[in-house]
Scaffold this active site. Structure first.
Site, PDB file in Angstrom:
ATOM      1  N   ASN A 142      20.844  -6.202 -49.271  1.00 30.91           N
ATOM      2  CA  ASN A 142      19.655  -5.612 -49.863  1.00 30.91           C
ATOM      3  C   ASN A 142      18.668  -5.160 -48.786  1.00 30.91           C
ATOM      4  O   ASN A 142      18.572  -5.764 -47.728  1.00 30.91           O
ATOM      5  CB  ASN A 142      18.970  -6.607 -50.802  1.00 30.91           C
ATOM      6  N   HIS A 185      22.198  -3.926 -44.124  1.00 34.43           N
ATOM      7  CA  HIS A 185      22.031  -2.505 -44.442  1.00 34.43           C
ATOM      8  C   HIS A 185      20.644  -1.982 -44.099  1.00 34.43           C
ATOM      9  O   HIS A 185      20.224  -0.956 -44.629  1.00 34.43           O
ATOM     10  CB  HIS A 185      22.360  -2.258 -45.925  1.00 34.43           C
ATOM     11  N   THR A 206      26.846  -9.453 -55.966  1.00 36.67           N
ATOM     12  CA  THR A 206      27.368  -8.256 -55.283  1.00 36.67           C
ATOM     13  C   THR A 206      28.691  -7.843 -55.907  1.00 36.67           C
ATOM     14  O   THR A 206      29.498  -8.694 -56.278  1.00 36.67           O
ATOM     15  CB  THR A 206      27.534  -8.462 -53.762  1.00 36.67           C
ATOM     16  N   ASP A 217      15.401  -4.650 -49.722  1.00 32.98           N
ATOM     17  CA  ASP A 217      14.093  -4.767 -50.387  1.00 32.98           C
ATOM     18  C   ASP A 217      13.134  -5.782 -49.758  1.00 32.98           C
ATOM     19  O   ASP A 217      11.945  -5.792 -50.084  1.00 32.98           O
ATOM     20  CB  ASP A 217      14.288  -5.068 -51.901  1.00 32.98           C
TER      21      ASP A 217
END
Ligand code: APR
Length: 251
Positions: A104, A121, A190, A106
């Protein structure tokens, strides 16, 4: 409703782990109101993430790609960590969880208080220049898009990994080392279809680890899970952590 025996089985494995590592995906943030990538509500306009999260899409239409990121940043900006993020932060505070590897971008694990978070990522809350070496953290969604580099005027891009791009080397090496060394991997929310992240549970398993999976549906990982808990992470993880605490107190 998840049977108590499954929650107990997961808690026993977790409480007796010498090295517990978590792998998280978009599902851990779903109950914070952040759309997953492959769910029905994951689509933005009519685009699939594979059509927007690519260097080619950005080259073709940086404004469109930025509009998508701005939309996602606005959702995350208003969102709060949910009980699943909090349960994982609690496991770290208890000295049970070594580290979270997350796909994630975020930042909600960190906002929930988790300290060891490997971001495979990248992050929505960083930008970098496509022309010069400028990099910066960002506190809020950009007002004007596409944003420009304050040093050279070049186009800024989100500091996230797009399809077809290599993952950050240090984070990837750290993640695979954790996967090889852990004896239990907790895989949460996931689909397991995006590589190389999807290979982490396989690597852990090959090195002798047990896999505990929490997901609302079966994923590409489920066939190698030792315990599969089919339930929302925000409901099941706090239950598991309560059990872990009880086991630690009694032992
Ligand atoms: N609790 C647990 N699991 C959930 C929940 C929930 N409340 N809601 C959804 N899920 C599960 C779904 O069943 C699915 O298996 O979370 C998973 C989300 O899958 P994806 O949307 O594919 O997200 P993820 O696996 O993180 O995607 C990997 O793909 O687009 C790229 O870079 C992006 O990091 C992302 C990567």
């Amino acid at each position: 409703m998840v049977p108590e025996e499954l929650i107990s089985a997961a808690a026993e494995m977790i409480a007796s782990a010498k090295s517990l590592v978590a792998l998280t995906g978009a599902g851990v943030s779903a109950e914070s109101g952040i759309p997953t990538f492959r769910g029905r509500d994951g689509l933005w306009r009519r685009y699939k993430p594979e059509e927007l999260a690519t260097p080619e899409a950005f080259e073709r239409d940086p404004r469109l790609v930025w509009e998508w990121y701005k939309w996602r940043m606005e959702i995350v900006f208003k969102a709060r960590p949910n009980p699943a993020h909090e349960a994982l932060a609690e496991l770290e505070r208890l000295g049970v969880l070594k580290c979270i590897i997350t796909q994630n971008v975020d930042g909600l694990h960190q906002r929930a208080g988790s300290k060891c978070v490997v971001e495979l990522h990248g992050s929505l809350w960083r930008v970098r220049c496509t022309t010069c070496s400028y990099r910066s953290r960002v506190e809020e969604p950009p007002r004007e898009i596409p944003p420009r580099c304050p040093i050279c005027g070049g186009l800024l891009r989100p500091d996230v990994v797009w399809f077809g791009e290599p993952l950050p080397k240090a984070a990837t090496e750290h993640a695979f080392r954790l996967a090889m060394e852990c004896d239990v991997m907790l895989v949460v929310g996931t689909s397991g279809v995006v590589l190389p992240a999807g290979l982490l549970p396989v690597t852990a398993k090959q090195h002798g680890a047990k896999i505990v999976e929490v997901n609302v549906e079966e994923s590409a990982i489920t066939s190698i899970a030792d315990v599969f808990i089919k339930a929302p992470a925000g409901i099941s993880l706090p239950r598991i952590v309560e059990k872990v605490k009880a086991i630690l107190q009694s032992g």
